[in-house]
Design an enzyme around this catalytic site. Sequence first.
Site, PDB file in Angstrom:
ATOM      1  N   ARG A 194     -70.260 -99.409  38.995  1.00  0.00           N
ATOM      2  CA  ARG A 194     -71.323 -98.939  39.886  1.00  0.00           C
ATOM      3  C   ARG A 194     -72.203 -97.894  39.222  1.00  0.00           C
ATOM      4  NH1 ARG A 194     -67.613 -95.081  40.470  1.00  0.00           N
ATOM      5  NH2 ARG A 194     -68.154 -93.117  41.468  1.00  0.00           N
ATOM      6  N   PHE A 233     -74.093-102.472  44.453  1.00  0.00           N
ATOM      7  CA  PHE A 233     -73.131-102.999  45.415  1.00  0.00           C
ATOM      8  C   PHE A 233     -72.195-104.001  44.739  1.00  0.00           C
ATOM      9  CE2 PHE A 233     -71.458-105.710  48.690  1.00  0.00           C
ATOM     10  CZ  PHE A 233     -71.178-104.835  49.731  1.00  0.00           C
ATOM     11  N   TYR A 275     -69.850-102.196  42.260  1.00  0.00           N
ATOM     12  CA  TYR A 275     -68.813-101.423  42.954  1.00  0.00           C
ATOM     13  C   TYR A 275     -67.773-102.358  43.564  1.00  0.00           C
ATOM     14  CZ  TYR A 275     -67.343 -96.964  45.098  1.00  0.00           C
ATOM     15  OH  TYR A 275     -66.683 -95.810  45.448  1.00  0.00           O
ATOM     16  N   ASN A 330     -72.542 -95.929  51.195  1.00  0.00           N
ATOM     17  CA  ASN A 330     -73.411 -95.189  50.286  1.00  0.00           C
ATOM     18  C   ASN A 330     -74.828 -95.752  50.313  1.00  0.00           C
ATOM     19  OD1 ASN A 330     -74.632 -94.868  47.365  1.00  0.00           O
ATOM     20  ND2 ASN A 330     -73.235 -93.158  47.703  1.00  0.00           N
ATOM     21  N   ARG A 343     -67.228 -98.447  50.751  1.00  0.00           N
ATOM     22  CA  ARG A 343     -67.951 -97.293  50.207  1.00  0.00           C
ATOM     23  C   ARG A 343     -69.324 -97.695  49.678  1.00  0.00           C
ATOM     24  NH1 ARG A 343     -68.423 -93.291  52.075  1.00  0.00           N
ATOM     25  NH2 ARG A 343     -69.691 -92.710  50.315  1.00  0.00           N
ATOM     26  N   ARG A 393     -62.132-108.938  57.554  1.00  0.00           N
ATOM     27  CA  ARG A 393     -61.395-110.152  57.922  1.00  0.00           C
ATOM     28  C   ARG A 393     -60.430-110.573  56.811  1.00  0.00           C
ATOM     29  NH1 ARG A 393     -66.606-113.316  60.323  1.00  0.00           N
ATOM     30  NH2 ARG A 393     -66.761-112.144  62.274  1.00  0.00           N
TER      31      ARG A 393
END
Length: 145
Positions: free
Chosen positions: A104, A94, A97, A55, A51, A31
């Site tokens: 990460r 999370f 990253y 992951n 990603r 969004r």
Amino acid sequence: MLDQIHLLAAVTVLGVLEQAYFFLQVIYARRAFGISPPKISGPPEFERIFRAQVNSSEYFPIFLALLWQAGLFFHQGLAAALGLVYLYARYRYFMGYKASSSERLAPIYFSTGVLWILIAASALGILHFFLSHYMGLNILHLLKA
């Protein structure tokens, strides 16, 4: 029997909630950056969030299988504690990253280490079961002697 799996069940529910949080983060990012499904590319900020979620989803079945095997065959408390550590490391992965791809690395290495410990606990527990059930060898009694 429930007293032998309640901790594993609680960690499983927490893991599912964590996965739901990661999914929601992707929805919010879609969004915010105007990226409609099925597109999976966009600004680097979106791609990192996407990603990280993908992951984490890929590793989740591996985590669940190891959590339950280690808990059932080795020790429920240890497996549940390792499960909580893994979920925290995944959350840090999370968030790291999301901020930067380099942030990460430490959490992913740590969470992978936790998975290896769960693999070892699972393997030892299953080996002990096979040896005691099929060969009559109780390793714990042999170690105490």
